[in-house]
Every structure is written in C-alpha cells, then in structure tokens.
Design an enzyme around this catalytic site. Structure first.
Site, PDB file in Angstrom:
ATOM      1  N   ALA A   1       1.996   9.689  -2.643  1.00  0.00           N
ATOM      2  CA  ALA A   1       1.361   8.891  -3.694  1.00  0.00           C
ATOM      3  C   ALA A   1      -0.124   9.234  -3.831  1.00  0.00           C
ATOM      4  O   ALA A   1      -0.516  10.372  -3.627  1.00  0.00           O
ATOM      5  CB  ALA A   1       1.595   7.400  -3.427  1.00  0.00           C
ATOM      6  N   SER A   2      -0.940   8.257  -4.106  1.00  0.00           N
ATOM      7  CA  SER A   2      -2.336   8.522  -4.466  1.00  0.00           C
ATOM      8  C   SER A   2      -3.170   9.051  -3.302  1.00  0.00           C
ATOM      9  O   SER A   2      -4.305   9.480  -3.502  1.00  0.00           O
ATOM     10  CB  SER A   2      -2.976   7.245  -4.997  1.00  0.00           C
ATOM     11  OG  SER A   2      -2.200   6.743  -6.050  1.00  0.00           O
ATOM     12  N   THR A   3      -2.629   9.011  -2.078  1.00  0.00           N
ATOM     13  CA  THR A   3      -3.421   9.468  -0.935  1.00  0.00           C
ATOM     14  C   THR A   3      -3.801  10.933  -1.063  1.00  0.00           C
ATOM     15  O   THR A   3      -4.753  11.379  -0.447  1.00  0.00           O
ATOM     16  CB  THR A   3      -2.648   9.278   0.388  1.00  0.00           C
ATOM     17  OG1 THR A   3      -1.401   9.970   0.285  1.00  0.00           O
ATOM     18  CG2 THR A   3      -2.406   7.817   0.693  1.00  0.00           C
TER      19      THR A   3
ATOM     20  N   LYS B   1      -4.752  12.393  -3.847  1.00  0.00           N
ATOM     21  CA  LYS B   1      -5.629  12.640  -5.002  1.00  0.00           C
ATOM     22  C   LYS B   1      -6.904  13.385  -4.618  1.00  0.00           C
ATOM     23  O   LYS B   1      -7.314  14.322  -5.318  1.00  0.00           O
ATOM     24  CB  LYS B   1      -5.931  11.332  -5.730  1.00  0.00           C
ATOM     25  CG  LYS B   1      -4.747  10.892  -6.611  1.00  0.00           C
ATOM     26  CD  LYS B   1      -4.987   9.542  -7.253  1.00  0.00           C
ATOM     27  CE  LYS B   1      -3.798   9.140  -8.122  1.00  0.00           C
ATOM     28  NZ  LYS B   1      -3.886   7.732  -8.521  1.00  0.00           N
TER      29      LYS B   1
END
Lengths: 638, 377
Positions: free
Chosen positions: A330-332, A334
């Site tokens: 997920a966003s980790t 980014k």
C-alpha cells in the site's frame, strides 16, 4: 583252524612286526600332530593381528555420547533457550524380582495411570532384560523427590535425568527461535545425505524451526564416544575409554527480549507483526508475530489434540506473519516510488498535481479514486507523501511505467528473499510484465501500473522486506541482509559475526535520498502528516509512512464502509518508519491485519515500539554510567 | 630289545612296588593327572569361575578314576575271554536303541534300562578293539586276507548301527579303533592301499545315501565357515578368533575375552581347546600337545612291552584311538576338520565318554602291570 593252533608262533617275529607297526603309527600320529601344530601356528602367529582385531571387534563397542546443545542468548545476555534436566523413571527388569508387585507399589506412590503400565509392558517385550525400560517420562519435580525418598524400597528402579530444550519466554519468541523436536526418519534421511548421521548418533532432538533449525550446525556440537567392552549379548561390562563430546556453540542474537516483550504486549489480541531492524547493521532487534504459541509443546512431541487446535485456529498462530505474511505494501512504498521518479527525472520536488479525488486516463473508462473522495487539491511531491495523496502516485506510476518501477523495487529487495537467518521466509511478489505473462498468461495493462503506484495490484511484501527497504532508504543505498544472530559466545566473550552487506543501491543524484527522507520526516512532524497524531507526544524525532491496504476490491461507484464489512475484509493497517529522524538507528515495519487505517492503527504500534527502544537505550546508558569509576563520572556527565 | 632294557632299568621282577600291587602304571597315571589338572583349570575359566562346575567335574573324574582302577584289576586273560560276549551284548543294545531308544537332540542314542540311561555306543568303544584284537590274535600274525576281512566285518557292524542313530563322529572313532588293531597286527600294505582306494570310492556314496542333511551342512560349513558367519559358521569363526587372538603368549588365565564375554559357544565342553588356546597362547598349546604326546607314547610303549598279541593289539588300538580323539577335537576346533561333537579327552567338561576313556586306560594299566605275572605263569 585246528592246524593253526598247533603251529608254533614266532613270538619274537610277531613282537618285531608289532613294534614296527607301532612306530609307523606313531610317525603317522606325529605327522597329524604337526598338521594341527602348523594350523595353530598359522592362526596364532601368522594371522595373530587379524584375529586380534576381530576379537576386539567382537568385544569393543563404540557408544556415541550426545553433545549438549548450545545455549541462545539475547543481545544483553538474557538466556532465551536453555537445556533443562527432564526426569524419566526407569526399570531394569532383571534387577526386579517381583515386577507386578513393584509396579503396583509404584502406582500407589506415584501418579501412574493404566496407559503408562500398558506402554511399559509393550516396551518390556522389546528390551533385553538388563536394559532399562522407561515407565514414566517427564516426571515432575515433586514426583522425583517423592520417589527418591522411597527408592530403597525399589531395587532396580531409578530416575534418570536427560537434558532437554526449554524456552523460558515461550510464545514471545517462537517465531524467532522456533524449537527442537525428536529426530524423525525424514530428518535422519537428510542427515544421512549430508554425511552427518555419525555426528547425530546419540542426539535426541534436532532444530525443526526458526533459529534452532537455521543455526543447527552451530548449536549442535560434535558427538563424543565411549568405548565399552560388551559380552556376546551386548551387555556392557566396563568402559575402556571416553572421548567427551564437543558441546554446541552458545549463540547471541541481535534480538532484545525487552523489545520482544513489548511487541507481545502491544499486539495482544491483534493479528499482525512488528519488525525492528538496526539499519546500521541489519541486525534484527525485534521480530514478533501475533498470535503465537508455546514452542515447549513441541519439544517432547505435541499431542495430536493440541496440534489440531493450533492448526485449526482461524488466526493461524503457526504462521510467521513477519517473514511469511504477504501483504500489499500500500502507501508505505510511496516514498520509494517518489525517489525513483525523482531520479529518473519524471518528477521534481516542485512537480504539482491537482487531485480532485479521481484519476482517469484518456480513452479509459475506469476511474481510480483517491481515499479522500473530494481530493487533496494541489499537491507537490513532499505534500503528496505527507498526506498520502493517491492521485499523485497514480500519475507518477503511469509516467514511470511498470518496467522501471519493477526493476528499481527489486533493488530495494521486493520480490526476493531478504536472506534473514530463518527458513520460514516468503519472497512475496514484485510484479512485472514477464511475471504476469508467466503467471496468468496475460499482457500487462496500463491499469495494472496505475494500481502499483499505491502499492496494490499483485504487489505483495513481507513486513521484513519493508523494514529492509526502509533501511536501504535511510542508509542512502547501503544494504544489509537482516540478521537475527549477532555472534557466538566463546569463553564468555561475545564474538560478533560481521554484518552481511549487500551490493549498495546507487542512484543518479545522491541528494534525492534526503529529499525523500525529509518528506517522510514531515509525515510525522507536519501537522497534516498522516502519522502526526500518533507521534505527537514522542520524545524523539522520527520519520515514517503510513499505509492502508485494501484487502478486497471495492466495486466502481461503491463506498468503503468499515462498519458494514466483515472483519476479515477490512483494510490492513501498515506503517514503516525510522528513528531518530537524523542519523537513524532503527527502522520499523508494522502490519496489522484487518485493523483499518495505517495512521490510526499501525503508526501507534510503531510509536510504542520506538518509545520502548529509546527508553531502554537511556536506561542502559544510565546503568553503564553507574558502573563507571567515580573519577571519570564528572567528565562523562558533561 | 626294548622290553629287556626297561625291565632291567625300571622294574625289578622280584620286587613289586606299591603301584604295581594295585596295578597302576605310574607314568601313565602321572600324564592323566596332569591332563585332568589342566582340564579343571580351563573349565574354571571357561565356565565363568563356577565352583559348582568344578565340583561336578571332580566327582566325574573321581568316578572315572575309580572305574579305571577297577578295570586295571581285571586279569588280561579274563578280558580276552569276555571280549566276544561284551561285543555281543553291545551290538544287541545298539539294535535295541534303534528299535526303542530315546531321542535326544534329534538322534537315537540313549537306552533307558529303568534304573540308568546310557549310550550303548560307549560299550562298543572298548568292545570293538577288544573283539578285533581277540579275533586277530587267535591266528599267527600278520593276519591273512580272510582274517583281515573278518576283522573288518566285526568293526563294521557296530559302526553302521551307530552311524544309523545317527552319530557319525562316534561311528568313525569306533571304526578306526578296529582298523588300528588290524593295522598293528600287520595287515599287508597292498591291502591297505586297496582299502584306501575303496574308502575314497565310498565317500560319495556316503555323502549321497548315508549322511543326513545336518551332517552335510556341517561339512559344507566346515569347507566355508564365512558363508554363514552368524548361523552354522558362527561356532567355527568364533573359535578361530579365540585361538588366533591368543597369539604366542595367550591373553592369560581368566582373561580370554572370547570365552569370558561368551562369544565362544560350548566353551567348557567341546570347544574348551579354543578357550585354552586363547588364554595360554601358542606356547601353552605346545605344552598341552606335549602332555597328550607323552600319554600316547607311554601307551604305545606299554603295547610294545606287553607279551602277547592280544595285549599288544588292544593296548595299541586304545592308545591310537585316544590320539584320534585329541586330533579330531583339535582339528574341528581349529577349523581343519568338520564339527563332529567330540570332546577333548579329559579336559572337556562332562560326558559319559570320560568313563569309557578311563576304562580304556584301566585296560592299558592292566596290560602294563600284569605282564610279569603272565610271563611267569
């Protein structure tokens, strides 16, 4: 006939004839005797050495003696795996006159049930009368004491002690230490193939899981030998010589049991895991997966009832979530994606994107949504990381393309084993065109790339992989293999094993590392950072990135409503971080299954772990200071 | 002449010593007693230092010695006259054994007379040399063809009956005792050659028609003991290991590992020679062989010095048969002969054969000590 009777016998001639024949007979006898003598000479003189050897081969037997297994300590010298005496009540049948009577009296004294007696009678038939047969295994101390007080009444019955593994921290360390168990036929086969069956000749247990399995060679040691004289039935008459076994190496882990205990406390009741690495060495400070289980159950052979219970537990305690759990990152990821974008020149720190809550490509009907339906408005790169803007990264991923993303992420370690010293590890998955073709026989679609921008779409990672990737980031590209083992304890001194460095990751513009790390620091320190709330009372600085991973696809035009969804379909909460913000010492990865948003659920867990780390650091420094000689204290105090 | 020399040196015809009065040959007795002593020492070691075993062996030796002394008192003349009856009774008993005998270890050897059980073959061990000596000595020596042939028949009847029991070892020993008497009587060399050829021809017939499977197995095992090291070959392999590992000096009394740790089977009975060899080594074995040789030579001297043909033939046959016992036992224990179950005379523990053996020495003593009387009469 009568005529012969009157014939006068020539006695002298007959005597001479007889004497001649007697001498001939004696000569024959002498020849036969010399045959015997020459045969005996052959056996006793010519082939003496051969028969001497065979005679010794008959009588001398080599009995292997098992080495003591090496102990396992944490980084501060706390004992994590020890060898404890277990007691067995044994009976030597030939030394017991009335066996049934003895058994009945033993049953009166100790807690022995019918099964024990039945099992004993079965074993009795398989043993020689002078070999001990076990009646009770794993006797508790009070039973041992009780028997010892009455042992004079039981000739031929004795309590034997054997060393067996014990894990004092039980379920707190299971996924790190693993456990030992009885050597099975399969194990024997493997040992045989490795040419180690002699080394294990007397060994009872072997590492089955975790560190116990991975470092089996260090921990086991080498077999010793007892040379004994036996008779033709195999009874030992006396010991001729003794070569003591070489005990296994005592090893020291990077793990700090206090951090491990903290993780155990924080994750109670949750499904998830925490990994904390020392980013400067790759040392694993904490690695905990919840729920866990007691490894001591396995040491003496787990009962099938208990094993079924563990297997059928819906929370799957046997599963090591920290190294085997494959979660969409997920966003980790980014910040990592942003770094690649910067370095490839696809974006600059000033690049601005207008987020209206949705993202669409020309000629594609599909709408990708931001987690905030009305969008974040204008965001630059740093802001996009701080607020975790999806739209910015949809666009970035689209512009980078899957090939560049996939290659760079592989350099961070995604899609590959970290090489941690555990066999229980998954390589998870870093998708690529080739992978999709091989796996699904489908081409890679642009849409797939868009989702990769927010760490979804076939992309999975283990918490350990995430922690390793963040370490690489904070190290400006220096990479280490995560190591649970720190070193060996040799004569009371810890001899560290060198950190296992991997070829470093290089980027075109080294300045970009700090650009990204600054953005991550802002995630914590900036008021609109997604982890700001969780870390606001922290006594130290740090950086991080939250992540909320969708477990189930939300249909187009539908709202995600946590209340409505079944628990196992709720989002996974993720967090990756490092501390202190400048000159980081530790990196952390947290993954909580179906816990909801990463900022509100995973970040607080990471914060509590970091709190503990710095609190322990201060505590240990003070303790060290207290032991300094008084003279230098004032100087050190400054 | 030997006779003259010995009588001049050792024996005063007019003054009879105490030993002569009780019809004991001192030289022979000395040899036998030394041998018994060696036997007791070895049994003590082989039997696991069991005094009980020693006591029982002592009683047996005592009984056997009394029998020997008793037999020594019988006039040689009486022995000669009784030969044919003794032989006749023995053969009848053998037939009875085949008809009604007890089966022990798969062979009919024992005859139960109600008050005592014994093996009639033991009687024949003495009866065969006696009857052959008696028969041959009725004629002038050397015997002519028909007499030689008749002598063989006399020996052959019990031999075949015993072989049928089946007890191959004893039957061969009994056959050889008869053959020795005929040989010593001066059987012609031509005939000896012919018999040798005949026996060689008889061997395959014996193998295919007379020998039992277990006997064939023993021979095969003897030829290659390593073919079945834990089964039939075990005895002989362990025995050879015991002997070989004794070396020159031996492992010392009570120190033989093959025997003390019970790897050696039948160690205080048939295989006692292996125990002796292991503990006393090659030098000890040479000593033991010297004692046996001494007894055999003494027996042959008694035979040569005796004055009538019957005494000479009987004493010679008994002595040579004794030697064959020793040879067969040592040969089987050390692996040059098949295992046939013959004890080492006077050293092995137990066995009814010991009484027979000592009775034989009683006859030798009778012949040795009574010749003065006979020559005077």
């Amino acid at each position: 006939m009568p005529r012969k009777r009157v014939t006068i016998r020539d006695h002298s001639a007959e005597a001479n004839l007889f004497a001649r024949r007697a001498v001939i007979a004696l000569i024959f006898a002498a020849i036969m005797l010399s045959m015997v003598v020459s045969n005996l000479h052959y056996l006793q003189v010519t082939r003496y050495d051969d028969y001497q050897t065979r005679s010794n081969g008959n009588r001398i037997k080599i009995l292997p003696v098992a080495p003591n297994r090496g102990l396992i300590y944490d980084r501060n010298g706390t004992l994590l795996a020890e060898n404890r005496a277990v007691y067995t009540l044994e009976i030597i049948p030939e030394q017991v006159k009335k066996l049934d009577d003895t058994l009945a009296r033993l049953a009166d004294l100790l807690s022995i049930d019918e099964d024990d007696i039945t099992e004993f009678h079965k074993e009795l038939k398989r043993h020689r009368r002078f070999k001990p047969v076990a009646l009770l295994n794993n006797m508790p101390h009070d039973q041992v004491a009780l028997f010892e007080a009455h042992r004079y009444q039981f000739p031929g019955v004795s309590v034997e002690a054997r060393l067996s593994r014990f894990y004092p921290y039980a379920d707190i360390l299971t996924h790190v230490l693993g456990y030992v168990g009885r050597i099975t036929r399969k194990d024997l086969q493997k040992l045989d193939e490795a040419g180690l069956s002699a080394t294990y000749a007397a060994t009872h247990d072997i590492g089955k899981l975790g560190i116990e399995k991975y470092h089996e060679e260090k921990l086991h040691g080498d077999v010793g030998y007892q040379e004994v004289e036996v008779n033709s039935q195999g009874r030992i008459i006396r010991t001729l010589s003794f070569t003591p076994p070489t005990p296994g190496q005592d090893i020291v882990l990077n793990i700090d049991i206090r951090l491990q205990q903290e993780a155990h406390r924080i994750l109670a009741g949750k499904r998830g895991s925490v990994v904390m690495l020392d980013n400067r060495t790759g040392g694993v400070l904490a690695l905990y997966s919840n729920p866990s289980y007691d490894p001591n159950l396995f040491v003496h052979g787990i009962s099938s009832k208990n094993y079924r219970k563990l297997l059928s537990d819906p929370d799957n305690p046997l599963f090591n979530r920290a190294t085997q759990g494959q979660y969409p990152p997920a966003s980790t990821i980014k910040p990592l994606l942003a770094l690649i974008g910067l370095d490839e020149g696809v974006v600059t720190p000033q690049t601005r994107v207008f987020d209206r809550g949705t993202y669409q490509l020309n000629n594609v009907e599909h709408v990708w949504r931001d987690y905030i339906p009305w969008g974040h408005g204008w965001v630059d790169m740093s802001r996009a990381i701080e607020v975790s803007c999806d739209t910015f990264f949809y666009d970035l991923a689209y512009r980078l393309g899957i090939d560049r993303i996939s290659d760079a992420m592989r350099e961070f370690g995604f899609g590959d084993f970290t090489g941690v010293d555990l066999y229980e590890e998954s390589d998870a998955n870093m998708p690529s065109r080739g992978w999709k073709k091989a796996r699904y026989n489908q081409p890679w679609y642009i849409g797939d790339t868009i989702s990769v921008g927010i760490g979804q779409s076939y992309w999975t990672a283990t918490p350990l992989q995430l922690a390793q990737a963040i370490s690489t980031l904070v190290n400006h590209g220096s990479r280490y293999i995560p190591q649970i083992i720190k070193g060996q304890l040799i004569e009371g001194e810890v001899v560290d094993e060198p950190a296992k460095e991997l070829p470093p990751m290089t980027i075109k513009h080294a300045d970009n590392w700090e650009v990204i790390l600054d953005a991550m620091r802002n995630v914590v320190s900036s008021t609109h950072g997604t982890a700001h709330k969780a870390f606001k009372d922290a006594t130290y600085t740090s950086g991080g990135k939250t992540g909320t991973a969708q477990v189930v696809g939300i249909a187009q035009g539908e709202e995600y409503d946590a209340e409505k969804l079944a628990e196992h379909l709720r989002d996974n909460a993720m967090y990756v971080g490092f501390a202190p913000a400048n000159h980081p010492q530790i990196t952390i990865a947290v993954a909580l299954e179906n816990a909801g948003g990463g900022g509100s659920n995973a970040a607080p867990v990471a914060k509590l772990m970091m709190d503990k780390y710095f609190q322990l650091q201060q505590q240990d420094d003070e303790a060290k200071f207290a032991t300094l000689p008084d003279v230098i204290k004032p100087m050190a105090g400054k | 002449m030997l006779t003259a020399k010995i009588s001049k040196d050792k024996l005063d015809p007019n003054k009879r010593s105490l030993l002569q009065m009780i019809h004991v040959d001192g030289w022979l007795l000395l040899g036998l007693l030394v041998l018994m002593g060696v036997g007791l020492i070895t049994i003590y070691s082989a039997g696991g230092q069991d005094w009980h075993l020693i006591q029982r062996q002592l009683i047996r030796l005592g009984v056997a010695t009394i029998v020997m002394l008793a037999v020594a008192q019988i006039p040689v003349l009486a022995l000669r006259r009784l030969s044919i009856y003794f032989y006749g009774i023995g053969v009848l008993m053998l037939i009875a054994v085949l008809a009604v005998g007890d089966v022990g270890k798969g062979a009919q050897r024992w005859l139960d007379l109600g008050f005592v059980r014994f093996q009639p073959s033991e009687i024949l061990k003495l009866a065969v040399p006696m009857v052959v000596a008696w028969y041959i000595s009725r004629f002038n020596l050397p015997p002519k063809l028909p007499q030689t042939f008749a002598g063989f028949i006399l020996a052959a009847i019990p031999t075949l009956l015993i072989a049928k029991q089946p007890d191959l070892g004893t039957s061969l020993l009994i056959a050889s005792s008869g053959v020795f008497a005929i040989f010593l009587a001066g059987m012609s060399w031509k005939l000896i050659g012919a018999v040798t050829v005949a026996v060689s021809g008889f061997t395959p017939i014996m193998w295919f028609f007379l020998m039992q499977d277990y006997q064939k197995q023993r021979v095969l095992t003897f030829l290659n003991p390593e073919s079945d090291p834990l089964g039939a070959g075990y005895h002989i392999i362990q025995s050879q290991i015991a002997i070989g590992s004794g070396g020159l000096q031996g492992k010392g009394w009570l120190q033989g590992t093959q025997s003390q740790l019970e790897f050696l089977p039948e160690r205080h009975t048939d295989f006692i020679f292996a125990v002796f060899s292991e503990e006393f080594g090659f030098f000890g074995v040479l000593g033991l062989l010297a004692i046996y040789s001494y007894i055999v030579v003494r027996g042959m001297i008694i035979a040569i010095n005796s004055q009538d043909a019957f005494s000479k033939l009987l004493a010679g046959a008994i002595t040579l048969t004794f030697f064959v016992y020793v040879f067969v036992n040592m040969g089987m224990v050390s692996g040059i002969l098949p295992v046939v179950g013959v004890p080492l005379p006077l050293v092995s523990y137990g066995g009814t054969s010991m009484v027979t053996l000592m009775a034989g020495f009683g006859i030798l003593m009778a012949i040795s000590t009574q010749k003065r009387l006979m020559s005077r009469s």
